[in-house]
Every structure is written in structure tokens, then in C-alpha cells.
Design an enzyme around this catalytic site. Sequence first.
Site, mmCIF file in Angstrom:
data_model
loop_
_atom_site.group_PDB
_atom_site.id
_atom_site.type_symbol
_atom_site.label_atom_id
_atom_site.label_comp_id
_atom_site.label_asym_id
_atom_site.label_seq_id
_atom_site.Cartn_x
_atom_site.Cartn_y
_atom_site.Cartn_z
ATOM 1 N N MET A 142 0.835 -1.206 0.000
ATOM 2 C CA MET A 142 0.000 0.000 0.000
ATOM 3 C C MET A 142 0.866 1.252 0.000
ATOM 4 S SD MET A 142 -2.921 -1.323 2.691
ATOM 5 C CE MET A 142 -3.878 0.194 2.681
ATOM 6 N N LYS A 143 1.931 1.226 0.791
ATOM 7 C CA LYS A 143 2.819 2.392 0.836
ATOM 8 C C LYS A 143 3.541 2.602 -0.485
ATOM 9 C CE LYS A 143 7.125 4.150 2.750
ATOM 10 N NZ LYS A 143 6.706 5.532 2.968
#
Length: 277
Positions: free
Chosen positions: A176-177
Site C-alpha cells: 500500500m505504501k
Amino acid sequence: MAGANTTAIAFIGFGEVGQTFSRGLLANDGVAIRAYDLLFGSDAGARLEAAAQELGVVRAPSAQEACSNATFVFSAVTADRAEAVATEAAVWLKPGQVFVDVNSAAPSTKQRAAQAVTASGADYLEAAVMAPVLKPGLKVAILSGGPQAQAASEALNELGMNLTPVSEVYGRASAMKLCRSIVIKGLEALMVDCAAACEAWDVKDPVFASLNATFPSIDFHALAADMRERVATHGVRRSAEMREAAEMLAAAGLHPGVAQAVADAQLRGARRKEGTR
């Protein structure tokens, strides 16, 4: 040695993240912090040692000694060292300790690091820091992952942190990052090159006016200045992060070329500040 009612915390790596988190954590009663950094004891590490002394962080002669009695062990190194540090720490980590990996590494890197750490009996907490830490400090948004993410995040949040568990599966938080980073770091690279080209041809005002007309909510003059400073200050670290993003893309069978180009651009921007090529 920490007392019975003391929460002992260790940092492996005492750069911007280690110092910022230490400052916030030490605002809690009963928190004691020890830290180790490869630069301690060298001329280059004098600034880090001074910061540790000012904050009240005990400098340890080795990572093992820093972490020997710690409940939470934060790994805050560089992306290219994340897996090696986890593997080295696994030799002396013990059950009951939580290894908090806040490095911006690829999901596959976090998975391998987790495998090494959990083999020691310690818990591994994947932690994806979602923004620069200086302004929000300890309250910076962090996505956490792993089987113990809920319990570990609750314990750290009681100390003032801001962790949100997103998965019991290692790798998802980092994915996600890094997917977000492709956009954020990519935009920074685009704006730096756009501004440089505009300045070379003395066309910044009309070009930015055109961009403002297309995206009226954005002040492109301010954005370009801000992103140029971000790249100049953090480009080396962000370049390493984008190479991890490229690894993530390649592992998924996707072309990593854009992420690799962004990594190169971030590094160029940092080197311009240093006066090198």
C-alpha cells in the site's frame, strides 16, 4: 537496566526517524530508549551522538546490546539494509520481543525479514510509514501488518503512536505504501524536471499558468518549490525506496521501468544539492 515498570525500547538506526520517534516516545513516563547506529563512534556520527545525548537516549556499542532488554525493537535503517538487519537481529532476538520494521522496503523484502525474525521466537511487525515524520512526529500515519499487528499496534498507540492494522499477511502494508509512493515520488521527479526545463528556457510563468488552468486547485509555483526541496533533502533515501517499488512491480510481473527512472531522478536531485553529478 530498565526497571520493572519501564517500557524498554530500542532503535537500530538513529537517523531522522529514530530521533523523531524517540522524542515522542520519551514524553511518556516510564519509557527508556537505547539506540545503536553504525555511525556511532565515527566523525560522521558525532551529530547523531549529540542528538541521542540531548534526547536522553542511551547509546549502545552494538545492536545486540541496544536491544537486549527491549520490548519493542525498531529497525529504522535504509531500505537496502532492512533485510540484513532483520537477519542479523534474529540471531539474538527472544520470544516476547517485537521487531518493528519501519523501513520502506518491498513486500518481498518484508516477508523475508519476517521469516527470519519469527524463526527466533520474536514477533515481527510490518510498519509502513505513510508520510515524512518531521511535522507529525510520533503521530505520523503508519500501516501495520502481521499476525500480531492488532495487539502490537494497540500497545504502541498507547504510547502516542498512530498505527492502523491493515492485514495479518506480511507485505500488504508495504505494498500500500509503495504503490502510493510511485505516484508521490513520481510527481516529485516530474515537477523537478519540469521546473528545471522551464527555467532553462525562461518559460516557467506561462507553463505554470497553463497547468494552473488545467488543475486550478494546485499552485504549481509553490508545488515545484516544495517538491524540489523534498527531493534535494530526501532524494537519496527516496531513491532507495523507489528501487524497492521497482522490485515490487517486477515480482508482480509488471514492468519496473517507471519506478527505476523515478529512483534515478530522485538521486539526481539529491546530488544536485550536494554539488555532484
